[in-house]
Design an enzyme around this catalytic site. Structure first.
Site, short mmCIF file in Angstrom:
data_model
loop_
_atom_site.label_atom_id
_atom_site.label_comp_id
_atom_site.label_asym_id
_atom_site.label_seq_id
_atom_site.Cartn_x
_atom_site.Cartn_y
_atom_site.Cartn_z
N GLU A 165 17.72 14.67 -59.65
CA GLU A 165 17.86 13.32 -59.15
C GLU A 165 17.15 13.21 -57.82
O GLU A 165 17.00 14.15 -57.10
CB GLU A 165 19.32 12.93 -58.98
CG GLU A 165 20.01 13.59 -57.83
CD GLU A 165 20.58 14.95 -58.21
OE1 GLU A 165 21.59 14.99 -58.83
OE2 GLU A 165 20.00 15.94 -57.88
N GLN B 256 26.63 14.57 -51.25
CA GLN B 256 27.66 13.62 -51.64
C GLN B 256 27.87 13.69 -53.15
O GLN B 256 26.96 13.52 -53.96
CB GLN B 256 27.34 12.17 -51.22
CG GLN B 256 28.55 11.24 -51.25
CD GLN B 256 29.70 11.72 -50.33
OE1 GLN B 256 29.48 12.47 -49.41
NE2 GLN B 256 30.91 11.24 -50.60
N LEU B 257 29.11 13.97 -53.49
CA LEU B 257 29.50 14.13 -54.89
C LEU B 257 29.06 12.93 -55.71
O LEU B 257 29.33 11.79 -55.36
CB LEU B 257 31.02 14.29 -54.97
CG LEU B 257 31.60 14.48 -56.38
CD1 LEU B 257 31.21 15.84 -56.94
CD2 LEU B 257 33.12 14.32 -56.33
N HIS B 258 28.36 13.19 -56.82
CA HIS B 258 27.90 12.10 -57.67
C HIS B 258 27.93 12.52 -59.13
O HIS B 258 27.66 13.66 -59.49
CB HIS B 258 26.50 11.62 -57.27
CG HIS B 258 25.48 12.71 -57.18
ND1 HIS B 258 25.31 13.48 -56.04
CD2 HIS B 258 24.58 13.16 -58.07
CE1 HIS B 258 24.35 14.36 -56.24
NE2 HIS B 258 23.88 14.20 -57.47
N LEU B 259 28.26 11.56 -59.96
CA LEU B 259 28.35 11.73 -61.41
C LEU B 259 27.09 11.16 -62.05
O LEU B 259 26.70 10.03 -61.76
CB LEU B 259 29.59 11.00 -61.93
CG LEU B 259 29.76 10.92 -63.45
CD1 LEU B 259 30.17 12.28 -64.01
CD2 LEU B 259 30.80 9.86 -63.81
#
Length: 756
Positions: A493, A651-654
């Protein structure tokens, strides 16, 4: 794990400068396609490669199709590489005409030696245009007879000549460094010998250089002249009268005769992974030189054939070095290949910038504390590596015992990385015969020789491990190194457009895999590391409570949006108290969203514990809602929701990603495997693990990124991404049944074609 940066969003395109059309020129085997891949793999400018061999849906097409495709890309604001031979003026003028007030036209001339181009063409397999094997030599020779070097009068704004691999590396760095708003000065650059209009074809070259090479003879002068012409007027190999290279510069000094090895063979300095190492323990530790030289040659002879095309280089500062003299003589007696092991006179911290020798790994004769100081090589390397090297070293180990080695992936902020292209430093500690230094052996050479044997074994084994891990990166060339790169960590990403981090657009990405985490102390092993980012710094506790690595500026983009989404409404699709939703800037499929947690202190999945389970349930629900929205519009899509075990962006991301993987941004094995191996953790599994165990399982083994490419439906193996994509577009097999378990796949209610 770093992944490639591709094209910006539509909003970003509006803020770009002029697109550039770069007409590549060079014989088959000169590296045109590799040039494109390396620039496109690290540049934030949007690039499109136009190749006639693949222009027609992966098959050979016409020049007219290339022109139309280039014109279309330029209209979209993208810069273009024309990947054709373009050796004749007539072959390139139509591409030059695509330029104008709003489009710059550049030429990059890969005018490499014919012998090198033919060697590459003959040896390669799976070439897009099927130009390989025995027929390649005749084709290259024929094309070079018709070569017409470009000039500015043809309509080019800028022409860059590359007449050796070092020049190619420099050009790659130049174009990789171009941000969307950047421009390059006009003019002609790098033409060493403007009068050399036509490079000799290989057949003529071989015929003219069969003459004897007696010093001073007429025939020898003919050979030297031809050799100079075939490399564009510059001798790119260091030559000498000895068996091994011993020069501080790629250029011979005035009055000195360039040399070849004892077999009369040129030794190229730019074509293999290379370890440069000093003589261990013979300076400050006062180890006997005769004994040390015996051990060096013995261990080199043992390892040199285990390293593939990699090279070992013994370095010292002076031509009067006794250890170099002893090693050369003894290595000559053992007939060690002079292309695989040689000596070099120069500063080990400036081998590339001052000596022209490309070394991706250097060894340091360290002290037991692994700290700067003490003078000699240790002080020089820590000084050249800067604070980044000291921090990275502390990450690996706190101390070092004699006979051992510690591998340190070098952060891209280190001057050694930026200036010299060094990706790893291997710290080693040898035996000490100096009573003024720690671990004094009191002249016990029985023990000392054993320790020195162990030291070189540890050193060469560590280098071998790096070579094995990076073999796909190097492919026998220094050219894959990304110089002057920041702290970027990407699996796939890419951060969205972020007005608050404008420097992101100038950041370059690196495609280097760190190869070693093994030599660290036990106390350091507990901390998870990014297995692919050489910039990962020790975990720190931030004021917001987050435990994270020293994320680079680029990698902060998602975090900045999550914390201040009101400032980024042009890229945010949804905002709530818990999450923000945005498109992945460089999607790896038709539909690819990120659902980003807004809670401070959650940089990655490793930071998540049982108390966060409700947040992750919310993230899953939001991701599911968006997947269902897309399925309502296109019921043929299939989705997975999940996390990367070790993310590239803070930063935690799905990830909410459709399983077609139909995207120009999916370009290499790392892209594919980050979503189609155990590295990708399905959201439903993570939720179950948090509920039962209080933490998620992290599958961050770097070997997952190098697994063979397998179809996500039928699991068939494929050698390249283009062939895999071609197969996926036609594959009608069911998805593996395990993906249907527990709701890992999300499909439209009426979409039963994928059900087992």
């Amino acid at each position: 794990m770093d992944m490639d940066v591709d094209e910006p969003t539509k909003g970003e395109q509006e803020k770009q400068g002029k697109p550039i059309i770069v007409v590549l020129m060079g014989a088959p085997g000169s590296g045109k396609s590799t040039f494109c891949e390396q620039v496109m793999g690290s540049s934030v400018r949007p690039w499109v490669r136009i190749c006639q061999d693949t222009i027609k849906n992966g098959k050979a097409g016409t020049k007219a199709q290339c022109i139309e495709s280039a014109r279309s890309a330029l209209r979209e604001g993208k810069s273009v590489f024309i990947d054709r031979c373009n050796l004749e003026k007539e072959q390139r003028y139509e591409f030059v005409e695509l330029g104008g007030p709003q489009v710059d036209v550049h030429a990059v001339v890969l005018d490499l030696p014919a012998k090198l181009c033919i060697s590459r063409s003959v040896k390669r397999t799976g070439h897009e245009g099927n130009l390989q094997g025995g027929k390649a030599a005749a084709v290259v020779n024929r094309m070079l007879q018709k070569k017409e070097l470009p000039n500015l009068s043809e309509g080019f704004g800028r022409i860059t000549f590359c007449q050796n691999e070092s020049d190619v590396e420099s050009a790659i760095r130049t174009y990789s460094g171009l941000g969307p708003l950047d421009t390059l000065p006009h003019g002609t650059f790098g033409q060493k010998s403007p009068g050399a209009k036509v490079q000799l074809g290989i057949m003529k070259f071989l015929k003219k250089t069969d003459a004897p090479t007696n010093t001073g003879s007429t025939s020898n002068k003919v050979q030297d002249s031809n050799a100079s012409q075939i490399t564009g007027g510059k001798d790119t190999s260091v030559k000498g009268t000895g068996f091994f290279i011993e020069s501080g510069s790629m250029e011979s000094k005035k009055g000195e005769r360039p040399v070849v090895d004892s077999a009369g063979t040129d030794v190229s300095l730019d074509n293999a992974p290379t370890l440069a190492f000093p003589s261990i323990s013979t300076a400050d530790f006062q180890f006997d030189l005769e004994k040390a030289s015996d051990i060096i040659v013995e261990k080199v002879a043992e390892f040199v054939n285990k390293l593939g095309n990699a090279r070992l280089v013994l370095v010292d500062l002076t031509h009067k070095s006794k250890i170099l003299s002893l090693v050369r003589a003894k290595a000559s007696q053992k007939n060690i290949d002079s292309k695989r092991f040689f000596t070099f006179v120069g500063d080990i911290t400036k081998l590339h910038s001052e000596g022209g020798l490309c070394c991706n790994v250097i060894a340091n004769a360290a002290n037991w504390r692994l700290k700067p100081g003490g003078g000699g090589v240790n002080a020089a390397i820590f000084n050249a590596g800067g604070p980044a090297l000291e921090v990275a070293t502390k990450e690996q180990a706190k101390s070092l015992y004699p006979g051992n080695a510690v591998v340190v992936p070098l952060p891209s902020t280190s001057p050694l990385f930026c200036r010299e292209g060094v990706t790893h430093v291997i710290h080693v500690l040898g035996p000490n015969m100096n009573p003024q230094r720690p671990n004094y052996l009191d002249n016990d050479y029985s023990k000392g020789c054993k320790i020195l044997h162990d030291t070189y074994t540890s050193l060469f084994e560590s280098f071998a491990s790096i070579v094995r891990t990076q073999k796909k990166v190097f492919k026998g060339s220094f050219g894959n190194l990304r110089l002057k790169l920041p702290e970027s960590k990407d699996h796939s990403e890419s951060g969205p457009t972020n007005h608050s981090t404008n420097t992101y657009q100038k950041i370059k990405r690196e495609d280097l895999h760190e190869s070693e985490r093994n030599k660290r102390s036990k106390g350091d092993q507990a901390e998870a590391e990014n297995v692919s980012d050489s910039n990962a710094s020790k975990s720190n506790l931030h004021s917001d409570g987050s435990k994270n690595k020293s994320w680079g500026t680029w990698a902060q983009a998602v975090y900045n949006i999550a914390m201040h989404p009101e400032k980024q409404r042009d890229v945010v699709l949804e905002i709530s108290d818990d999450v923000v939703v945005l498109n992945d800037l460089y999607p790896k499929a038709q539909k690819h969203l990120l659902v980003v947690a807004r809670h401070p202190g959650l940089d990655r999945l490793a930071d998540v514990c049982k108390e966060h389970i409700q947040l992750l349930r919310t993230m899953h629900a939001v991701g599911l809602k968006w997947a269902e929205k897309f399925l309502h519009d296109d019921s043929t899509l299939v989705f997975r929701l999940g996390y990367h075990s070790e993310p590239s962006m803070r930063q935690l991301h799905l990830h909410v990603i459709s399983q077609d993987f139909n995207s120009a941004h999916l370009k290499n094995k790392k892209h594919w495997n980050s979503f189609n191996t155990a590295f990708f953790r399905d959201s439903v599994d993570v939720l179950e693990e948090l509920s039962s165990d209080g933490k998620a399982i992290l599958n961050d083994d770097e070997s997952l990124m190098s697994m063979e490419l397998r179809c996500n439906r039928c699991r068939s193996a494929h050698p390249t991404i283009p062939k895999l994509k071609l197969h996926i577009g036609r594959c009608q097999a069911y998805f593996p049944s395990t993906l249907f378990d527990n709701g890992r796949l999300v499909t439209a209610p009426s979409n039963s074609s994928n059900d087992p």
